[in-house]
Design an enzyme around this catalytic site. Structure first.
Site, PDB file in Angstrom:
ATOM      1  N   HIS A 124     -15.637  33.862   3.680  1.00  0.00           N
ATOM      2  CA  HIS A 124     -16.667  34.492   4.516  1.00  0.00           C
ATOM      3  C   HIS A 124     -16.330  35.942   4.854  1.00  0.00           C
ATOM      4  CE1 HIS A 124     -17.852  30.162   5.844  1.00  0.00           C
ATOM      5  NE2 HIS A 124     -18.307  30.473   4.661  1.00  0.00           N
ATOM      6  N   CYS A 132     -19.239  50.934   5.034  1.00  0.00           N
ATOM      7  CA  CYS A 132     -20.454  51.717   5.249  1.00  0.00           C
ATOM      8  C   CYS A 132     -21.500  51.216   4.253  1.00  0.00           C
ATOM      9  CB  CYS A 132     -20.150  53.192   5.001  1.00  0.00           C
ATOM     10  SG  CYS A 132     -21.619  54.217   4.881  1.00  0.00           S
ATOM     11  N   SER A 197     -14.236  19.893   9.441  1.00  0.00           N
ATOM     12  CA  SER A 197     -14.794  18.551   9.243  1.00  0.00           C
ATOM     13  C   SER A 197     -15.574  18.493   7.930  1.00  0.00           C
ATOM     14  CB  SER A 197     -15.683  18.168  10.424  1.00  0.00           C
ATOM     15  OG  SER A 197     -16.608  19.204  10.667  1.00  0.00           O
TER      16      SER A 197
HETATM   17 ZN    ZN Z   1     -20.519  56.270   4.531  1.00  0.00          ZN
END
Ligand code: ZN
Length: 250
Positions: A124, A132, A197
């Site tokens: 994740h 940016c 889980s």
């Molecule tokens: Zn930038």
């Protein structure tokens, strides 16, 4: 603690040469980082209703209510003072010994690396990287937390918006990271799953790629894969791993 099960885990680790660890939110809660899903929803003026934590960190919410997104994110998902716990330390130690080949994690806090783990696949993403959206420049979490970066952080080079380097709800996982995680799990002789889980897909489906000898599940509550496992330990992951690894490397 169940001594017999700890001994069984120690034996499995001793007899394994290619261990992969797959971890979930339970790994981080022991470092004082609560599962964000347990946070209260927040009342959103624009929508005129309360918004759930899941909705708050969705791509849609990020795009439509950017300032509220950042306020929630900084408040509920960033814990700069969090330190690695026994689970992180035990895994880093096992990697140094050549036993653990990879850590696959659903967490975004970077604590495995802080504990010394080198091969970490962050499904994740990571809260430590803030790209940016225009030029791609990566910013640090310290930069983001500066007062002048409120309410929405902007790139120090081009002024573009800076976003968290994490996968939001409605966004796809990074294919390269998933590919490496799948490969590591496929090649493992032992897969230790902890602090999850196994209900959140697609990450939970990764354990289906495992074809090694020992599947170990360590979680405080029942998991979806208990029936498939060689060893199931219902306890705190940090406590279990540190006890099992204690005598190693001496
Ligand atoms: Zn930038």
């Amino acid at each position: 603690m169940d001594t017999e099960k700890i001994n069984a885990l120690r034996q499995i680790i001793e007899g394994s040469q290619n261990i992969v660890f797959f971890g979930g939110a339970g790994v981080s809660t022991e470092s004082g980082i609560p599962d964000f899903r347990s946070a209260d929803g927040i009342y959103n003026q624009d929508l005129g209703r309360e918004v759930s934590p899941e909705e708050m960190i969705s791509h849609t919410f990020f795009v439509r209510h950017t300032a509220d997104f950042y306020a929630f994110y900084k408040d509920k998902l960033i814990y700069p003072e969090a330190k690695p716990n026994d689970c992180h330390r035990a895994l880093a130690e096992l990697e140094r010994q050549g036993k653990v080949k990879a850590v696959v994690t659903q967490n975004i806090d970077g604590l495995h690396q802080l504990a010394g783990s080198k091969t970490v696949y962050e499904l994740h993403g990571s809260i430590l990287r803030w790209p940016c959206v225009q030029c791609g420049k990566i910013h640090s979490i310290d930069y983001i937390l500066q007062e002048e970066q409120k309410p929405i952080p902007h790139c120090e080079d081009c002024g573009g918006m800076v976003r968290p380097g994490v996968v939001l709800y409605e966004e796809g996982l990074d294919a390269e990271v998933v590919g490496k995680a799948v490969q590591a799990i496929r090649e493992a002789d032992t897969l230790i799953v902890g602090g999850t889980s196994l209900v959140v897909y697609p990450a939970a489906g990764l354990i289906d790629y495992f074809q090694g000898r020992h599947l170990v599940l360590i979680n405080k509550s029942e998991t979806k894969a208990d029936a498939q496992a060689d060893l199931v330990i219902r306890d705190a992951i940090g406590k279990v791993l540190s006890e099992a690894v204690e005598s190693f490397g001496e």
